[in-house]
Design a protein around this motif. Sequence first.
Motif, short mmCIF file in Angstrom:
data_model
loop_
_atom_site.label_atom_id
_atom_site.label_comp_id
_atom_site.label_asym_id
_atom_site.label_seq_id
_atom_site.Cartn_x
_atom_site.Cartn_y
_atom_site.Cartn_z
N LEU A 43 115.25 12.86 13.56
CA LEU A 43 114.26 12.07 12.82
C LEU A 43 113.57 12.85 11.72
O LEU A 43 113.29 12.29 10.65
CB LEU A 43 113.20 11.53 13.80
CG LEU A 43 113.68 10.55 14.87
CD1 LEU A 43 112.51 10.16 15.77
CD2 LEU A 43 114.31 9.31 14.24
N ALA A 44 113.26 14.12 11.95
CA ALA A 44 112.48 14.89 10.99
C ALA A 44 112.60 16.37 11.29
O ALA A 44 113.24 16.77 12.27
CB ALA A 44 111.01 14.45 11.04
N ASP A 45 111.98 17.19 10.43
CA ASP A 45 111.86 18.63 10.65
C ASP A 45 113.23 19.30 10.81
O ASP A 45 113.45 20.11 11.71
CB ASP A 45 110.98 18.91 11.88
CG ASP A 45 109.68 18.16 11.86
OD1 ASP A 45 109.05 18.12 10.79
OD2 ASP A 45 109.29 17.57 12.89
N ASP A 46 114.16 18.95 9.91
CA ASP A 46 115.52 19.50 9.93
C ASP A 46 116.20 19.25 11.28
O ASP A 46 117.00 20.06 11.75
CB ASP A 46 115.51 21.00 9.63
CG ASP A 46 115.01 21.29 8.22
OD1 ASP A 46 115.34 20.52 7.31
OD2 ASP A 46 114.27 22.29 8.05
N GLY A 47 115.86 18.13 11.89
CA GLY A 47 116.47 17.76 13.16
C GLY A 47 115.76 18.28 14.38
O GLY A 47 116.13 17.94 15.51
N ASN A 48 114.72 19.10 14.23
CA ASN A 48 114.00 19.61 15.39
C ASN A 48 113.12 18.56 16.05
O ASN A 48 112.62 18.79 17.16
CB ASN A 48 113.15 20.83 14.99
CG ASN A 48 114.01 22.04 14.72
OD1 ASN A 48 115.05 22.24 15.35
ND2 ASN A 48 113.60 22.86 13.76
N THR A 49 112.92 17.44 15.39
CA THR A 49 112.28 16.28 16.00
C THR A 49 113.32 15.16 16.05
O THR A 49 113.93 14.85 15.02
CB THR A 49 111.06 15.83 15.20
OG1 THR A 49 110.05 16.86 15.25
CG2 THR A 49 110.48 14.54 15.74
N GLY A 50 113.51 14.62 17.24
CA GLY A 50 114.54 13.59 17.36
C GLY A 50 114.52 12.93 18.72
O GLY A 50 113.74 13.28 19.61
N GLY A 68 106.83 21.66 16.89
CA GLY A 68 105.44 22.08 16.76
C GLY A 68 104.98 22.23 15.32
O GLY A 68 103.80 22.53 15.07
N LYS A 69 105.87 21.97 14.38
CA LYS A 69 105.49 22.01 12.96
C LYS A 69 104.34 21.08 12.66
O LYS A 69 103.52 21.34 11.77
CB LYS A 69 106.71 21.64 12.11
CG LYS A 69 106.49 21.65 10.62
CD LYS A 69 107.77 21.31 9.88
CE LYS A 69 107.57 21.31 8.37
NZ LYS A 69 108.83 20.98 7.65
N HIS A 70 104.21 20.00 13.43
CA HIS A 70 103.17 19.00 13.17
C HIS A 70 101.78 19.49 13.56
O HIS A 70 100.78 18.85 13.21
CB HIS A 70 103.52 17.71 13.92
CG HIS A 70 104.81 17.10 13.46
ND1 HIS A 70 104.90 16.28 12.36
CD2 HIS A 70 106.08 17.23 13.93
CE1 HIS A 70 106.17 15.92 12.18
NE2 HIS A 70 106.89 16.49 13.13
N TRP A 71 101.66 20.56 14.32
CA TRP A 71 100.34 21.14 14.62
C TRP A 71 100.32 22.63 14.26
O TRP A 71 99.60 23.42 14.85
CB TRP A 71 99.94 20.91 16.07
CG TRP A 71 100.95 21.32 17.11
CD1 TRP A 71 101.04 22.50 17.75
CD2 TRP A 71 101.99 20.48 17.63
NE1 TRP A 71 102.08 22.50 18.63
CE2 TRP A 71 102.68 21.26 18.60
CE3 TRP A 71 102.41 19.17 17.41
CZ2 TRP A 71 103.77 20.77 19.31
CZ3 TRP A 71 103.49 18.68 18.11
CH2 TRP A 71 104.15 19.47 19.05
N GLY A 72 101.11 23.01 13.28
CA GLY A 72 101.05 24.34 12.72
C GLY A 72 101.77 25.41 13.49
O GLY A 72 101.56 26.61 13.25
#
Length: 442
Positions: free
Chosen positions: A310-317, A349-353
Amino acid sequence: MKKIHFIAATMWFLLGATLARGDDAPLFIPQWLGAQYTFVDQHQSPLHSPYSGPLSLRPQGDTERSHSFGAYFGVALPARLQFYFDVEMFKGEAVSGATGLGGFANGDVVHSGGGALSKTAYVARRYLRWTLPLGGDMQTQQRGQGQLPDQEGSHRIEIKLGKMAVSDDFDKNRYADAARTQFLNWSLLNNTAWDFAADTRGYTEGLMLGWINPAWSLRYGIYRMPTQANGTQTVTSLRRARGEQLELTLQPIPDGGVLRLLAFRNIASMGIYDDAIAIALAHHATPDIKADDQPGRRKYGFAANGELPLADDGNTGLFARAGWNDGRTESFAYTEVDRTLSAGAQISGKHWGRPSDIVGVAMAMDALSPAHRDYLALGGDGFTLGDGALNYARERIVEAYYNLALVAHLTLGPDIQLVHNPGYNRDRGPARFVGMRMHVEF
């Protein structure tokens, strides 16, 4: 003599690995591909249990610790041949002896061999791999477990022969595939209705043939089955017993969603649940599926497996699995599940830094065939289940974990699981598991 050969081979690989750790793969020089250590401290809380049997979750609860170690090597050979050699070791135990559930709570303990095998080092994988480019672009393959750094065709034939895990090549999933870094529960690691060939530690010998393309791939595998359910030995003749699987992988858009469709067939000396029940009723005894084992019995099933970045180069899915087997013949190698459905998500965890951290949340529902549930209700035992009786309900599992990247190569994280109707038994549970996992990987 075998032990001497094993030690000598291991020393040869370790010596060569110190000589070749660059990004190239010179011929005949052993390459060190990686190493890992995983520690799991897991607690099972007490659970409601009006009765229990020899293979039940312990009603008083349990706390156990497990340790797994691995070192992974490869050698480049002429004519696009590669040889891989992995050494592992397992220490510790599983809560409740890794019994009492269809979807057990610590997937890494499969390498313990049920706690009955030696705690010393063992050879996990030992196989040859060969690739043949069929045209198209050449792609750079990065160093990793089971992969020497190399240039390989995007269109290619791939063959593997030797000792390996069937799940190395089939039912892969980016978000739910590894107990050491992702979900711990068995029902979220692989399709549990897929009773794939393996010895007690999860390995076997066989052949994998792959036709690999960017948008689709087709793989076929044939492997040795264990001599008995969850056995340590495998049958030497593929004519007598074998596990076969065929999987089609579809990925029409690069780095997009993936769909895998799998069919399998096992031939082995297995029992039939209805026959074991009939014999027991005729003799006023408890059914025993092992006593009904006969060569040439067949078990088949189907599985579907999807992942959607879904996002973050595939790290979210997202991911999902569904599986079914005939449920007529004895559960033999992986676990006692005849139908399964699971789904979940991984969030970066990109979404919370904290871009190196990962959160995973998923649920699974496992079920038994009518014949399998009747067998357990009459007091029969399998190799992971046996409460002495059964008030049947589907086993429902929820799991969440957090991987905290402390420093490079080291993650630490809590894991929680809730299982309703453990062992498919409405009379028992719910069961709660709280764990802490540490993973080091180079």
